[in-house]
Structures are given as C-alpha cells and as structure tokens.
Design a protein around this motif. Structure first.
Motif, PDB file in Angstrom:
ATOM      1  N   MET A   1       0.798  -1.222   0.000  1.00 15.27           N
ATOM      2  CA  MET A   1       0.000   0.000   0.000  1.00 15.27           C
ATOM      3  C   MET A   1       0.836   1.280   0.000  1.00 15.27           C
ATOM      4  O   MET A   1       0.506   2.228  -0.716  1.00 15.27           O
ATOM      5  CB  MET A   1      -0.960  -0.010   1.192  1.00 15.27           C
ATOM      6  CG  MET A   1      -2.085  -1.019   1.059  1.00 15.27           C
ATOM      7  SD  MET A   1      -3.044  -0.826  -0.461  1.00 15.27           S
ATOM      8  CE  MET A   1      -3.766   0.793  -0.185  1.00 15.27           C
ATOM      9  N   PRO A   2       1.931   1.381   0.793  1.00 16.13           N
ATOM     10  CA  PRO A   2       2.728   2.608   0.732  1.00 16.13           C
ATOM     11  C   PRO A   2       3.293   2.890  -0.662  1.00 16.13           C
ATOM     12  O   PRO A   2       3.280   4.034  -1.127  1.00 16.13           O
ATOM     13  CB  PRO A   2       3.855   2.352   1.752  1.00 16.13           C
ATOM     14  CG  PRO A   2       3.279   1.351   2.696  1.00 16.13           C
ATOM     15  CD  PRO A   2       2.419   0.468   1.851  1.00 16.13           C
ATOM     16  N   THR A   3       3.788   1.844  -1.323  1.00 17.64           N
ATOM     17  CA  THR A   3       4.327   2.053  -2.673  1.00 17.64           C
ATOM     18  C   THR A   3       3.214   2.357  -3.662  1.00 17.64           C
ATOM     19  O   THR A   3       3.422   3.076  -4.646  1.00 17.64           O
ATOM     20  CB  THR A   3       5.117   0.817  -3.149  1.00 17.64           C
ATOM     21  OG1 THR A   3       4.251  -0.329  -3.142  1.00 17.64           O
ATOM     22  CG2 THR A   3       6.303   0.549  -2.247  1.00 17.64           C
ATOM     23  N   LEU A   4       2.012   1.818  -3.419  1.00  9.77           N
ATOM     24  CA  LEU A   4       0.885   2.117  -4.301  1.00  9.77           C
ATOM     25  C   LEU A   4       0.493   3.583  -4.193  1.00  9.77           C
ATOM     26  O   LEU A   4       0.158   4.221  -5.196  1.00  9.77           O
ATOM     27  CB  LEU A   4      -0.301   1.224  -3.955  1.00  9.77           C
ATOM     28  CG  LEU A   4      -1.534   1.358  -4.860  1.00  9.77           C
ATOM     29  CD1 LEU A   4      -1.179   1.063  -6.305  1.00  9.77           C
ATOM     30  CD2 LEU A   4      -2.649   0.429  -4.387  1.00  9.77           C
ATOM     31  N   ARG A   5       0.545   4.131  -2.968  1.00 10.96           N
ATOM     32  CA  ARG A   5       0.258   5.562  -2.809  1.00 10.96           C
ATOM     33  C   ARG A   5       1.267   6.399  -3.586  1.00 10.96           C
ATOM     34  O   ARG A   5       0.908   7.396  -4.218  1.00 10.96           O
ATOM     35  CB  ARG A   5       0.262   5.930  -1.322  1.00 10.96           C
ATOM     36  CG  ARG A   5      -0.997   5.507  -0.561  1.00 10.96           C
ATOM     37  CD  ARG A   5      -1.074   6.179   0.798  1.00 10.96           C
ATOM     38  NE  ARG A   5      -0.042   5.676   1.697  1.00 10.96           N
ATOM     39  CZ  ARG A   5      -0.209   4.639   2.500  1.00 10.96           C
ATOM     40  NH1 ARG A   5      -1.359   3.992   2.516  1.00 10.96           N
ATOM     41  NH2 ARG A   5       0.759   4.235   3.301  1.00 10.96           N
ATOM     42  N   ASP A   6       2.541   6.009  -3.535  1.00  4.79           N
ATOM     43  CA  ASP A   6       3.558   6.719  -4.307  1.00  4.79           C
ATOM     44  C   ASP A   6       3.271   6.632  -5.804  1.00  4.79           C
ATOM     45  O   ASP A   6       3.470   7.597  -6.550  1.00  4.79           O
ATOM     46  CB  ASP A   6       4.953   6.141  -4.016  1.00  4.79           C
ATOM     47  CG  ASP A   6       5.412   6.402  -2.594  1.00  4.79           C
ATOM     48  OD1 ASP A   6       4.874   7.344  -1.970  1.00  4.79           O
ATOM     49  OD2 ASP A   6       6.305   5.685  -2.116  1.00  4.79           O
ATOM     50  N   LEU A   7       2.797   5.459  -6.246  1.00  5.31           N
ATOM     51  CA  LEU A   7       2.479   5.290  -7.659  1.00  5.31           C
ATOM     52  C   LEU A   7       1.320   6.186  -8.066  1.00  5.31           C
ATOM     53  O   LEU A   7       1.345   6.824  -9.129  1.00  5.31           O
ATOM     54  CB  LEU A   7       2.135   3.826  -7.938  1.00  5.31           C
ATOM     55  CG  LEU A   7       1.880   3.451  -9.410  1.00  5.31           C
ATOM     56  CD1 LEU A   7       3.150   3.629 -10.233  1.00  5.31           C
ATOM     57  CD2 LEU A   7       1.363   2.027  -9.518  1.00  5.31           C
TER      58      LEU A   7
END
Length: 340
Positions: free
Chosen positions: A248-254
């Motif tokens: 989820m954290p990397t998805l927010r960055d994406l």
C-alpha cells in the motif's frame, strides 16, 4: 542459462504465485511440477535460483516469490502466450469503430484495456505533430462570440467557442476562414500555431486589419488545441484490489506519480520509439515508484506514422500470458480504425 529442471520449477513457481499471490514452498512445487525428484532436490534448485537472483524469500515465509529478474526470465523464455478470448476480440471490434473520431477511439481503447485485463488501462493521445489542420470554419454567435468548427486530420471535428474583442459579421468570418484554410490547411497544428504567432509578431505593423483579425481568430481557435490530457488512464482503482498491505505505501507513491504523470510519460515516450509490445517489469521502468508493478505497452499508428502508445499497468504478478496479447491486438485494432 539455467537447467531444464530449474526452468520447469521456475515456470511452475511463477505461474502459481501469479494465481494466488502467496510465496511458494518446495512442498507445493513437489506436488504441482510433476517432476520425479525429491523435496530435497527441489530445495537445492530453489536455493540456486535464489542465489542467482531469480527468486526471493520473504522474511515472513519459508516460501519464495519471483524477483523482477525471475519474471523477466519467465516472460522472455518460459511464457506460453494465450490467444485473446473471443469475447474480448468482439468487444474490441465493436468499440474500435472506424466511424468514431480519434479522440473517441483513444477513450474507448483505454476503457477496453482496463475492463478486459482488470488492470489500469492507459493510452497517450495522438501527438500534436501528428494532427493536421484540414479545415476551419467561423460562425457568429450572440455578443462577441464565435463558434469555431475545426476539422483535424481526415474527419475528426472539434467545436469550440472563442471570445473576440469586437463583433464580426458572417461574411467577415467566412472570408477569415477562407484565408486561414488557404494559408495553413494540411500543415501540422503545432506548426500552424507557431507560424501564426510569428507572423502576428513580426508583421504587426505591416499587415492590414483584415489579415490581423483573421490571424487573431485562428490563434484563438487553436489556443485550446492540445491543452487536454497527454495520457488517458482508466481503472487505477483496480490496482487497489490486487495490492497487499505491504504494497500500500508504494501504491500511494504510484498514484501520486500518476497525478504528475511525468515519469509515466517519459516511460511511454520510450515505447513510441520501439516496435511491438514492450514489457517493463519493476525497476526496469527506471523509476522507483514502479518497483512492484509492470507496464505492458504497444505503439499505435494511422498507417503512416506512430501516433501514441497504449498499455496497462498492473502488479508484477499480472497474467502476462493473457495481458500481452490483449495489448497487442488492441494496438493493432486501434491502428486499423485510425487508418481506415
């Protein structure tokens, strides 16, 4: 190079991980792979593949998952491409209708890619240098407003309203349109913009009021051209459904990257210079935000030149065997519609 046994086990592991998203243990491979070997042999092969960078062991599990390098080996040498489903081809054929405008076709392509692949679908709009001015018409409206009818390329018609500093008669607008069409029809839109602005700037003191008014109308008419989205994206929310809590954290960055679109557009620009389907797995994209994701793209054209790129973004464990041919056939059918 890896051995045939290692290839079979890696292929089995990747396919199993794509299916359920969980780390795959040696006991599972022993059951699924169908090889006449012991569990100890499988563990040894898996250890070797991990040492060579094809697999990774999450600290919370005894199983293994593919790395970007493992997915790359799988896609390049082990993948068995599936033929697109008949329903998908029928949907593409129905929606990518040659009678639609280029804008409508691009919008349809992005939605179709998302719906068929269950990933985020994206299409870059035709690059402005590929858009040619065919014809412009000016019609008077109430007040100091003018309706502009802009014909781009062969048959794409765009309507817009511009505001002028003074009212114009129908005859004046007809004459202005005739002058613009005579001087600029058949030229690329970005070149027309530059030429109009240059002529207005350089010859302001020498041109008569009729020519100045005509150029001013043309400039206003083209001001909005190309101001829209450079890239249409549909189905970003689908990425949420496949994301784990750790992702989820990397998805927010994406998602933040999607808002800015700079990294994505740079990646797609690279795809316009290539032929056929391109697959960027994780860090191969060149940007950290794509670390857990893959991008599958293909350029589309109008029969003469490349106009843009379409594709999908999804997790690294996407169904490549199904997604790759869908992206390929969508690009071909969009190109065919734009060429007709």
């Amino acid at each position: 190079m890896i051995s045939e046994r290692a290839s079979i086990l890696l292929k089995t592991l990747v396919e199993h991980h794509i299916q359920d998203g969980q780390p795959v243990g040696s006991s599972t491979l022993l059951k699924v792979a169908g090889l006449p070997v012991s569990a100890a042999t499988i563990r040894n092969v898996m250890s070797d593949l991990e040492e060579r960078g094809y697999l990774h062991s999450p600290h919370t599990s005894a199983g293994r998952v593919p790395t970007a390098l493992g997915y790359r080996l799988f896609v390049d040498t082990l993948l068995q491409i599936q033929a697109p489903e008949d329903d998908a081809v029928s949907a593409l054929r129905a929606e990518l209708n040659p009678d639609k405008s280029a804008t409508e076709l691009v919008q349809a392509a992005s939605s179709l890619l998302s719906n068929i692949t269950a990933q985020a679908g994206l299409v870059t709009v035709p690059r402005q240098e590929a858009n040619q001015l065919r014809q412009v018409e000016f019609l008077p409206l109430s007040g100091n407003r003018v309706l502009v009818i802009l014909v781009v390329n062969e048959r794409e018609v765009q309507n817009r309203i511009i505001h002028t500093q003074r009212p114009f008669t129908e005859a004046q607008l007809r004459d202005a349109a005739a002058m613009v069409n005579q001087r600029y029809a058949g030229q690329a839109l970005n070149q027309v913009k530059e030429r109009i602005l240059r002529e207005m700037r350089e010859a302001r003191s020498q041109i008569d009021s009729y020519l100045e008014d005509s150029l001013d109308l043309a400039s206003k008419a083209l001001d909005q051209e190309g101001d829209g989205e450079e890239c249409m994206m549909v189905g970003e929310s689908r990425l949420l459904g496949s994301a784990t809590a750790e992702e989820m954290p990397t998805l927010r960055d994406l998602f933040e990257s999607f808002e800015q679109k700079k990294d994505l557009l740079h990646l797609l620009e690279r795809s316009t210079r290539a032929e056929g389907v391109q697959i960027f797995i994780g860090e191969e994209a060149g940007y950290d935000v794509f670390g857990n994701y893959s991008v599958v793209t293909a350029p589309y054209n109008d029969g003469f030149r490349t106009l843009g790129v379409l594709g999908v973004i999804g997790p690294k464990r996407m169904e490549y065997a199904r997604v790759i041919p869908i992206v390929d056939v969508t690009a071909r059918m969009l190109s065919s519609a734009l060429s007709s």
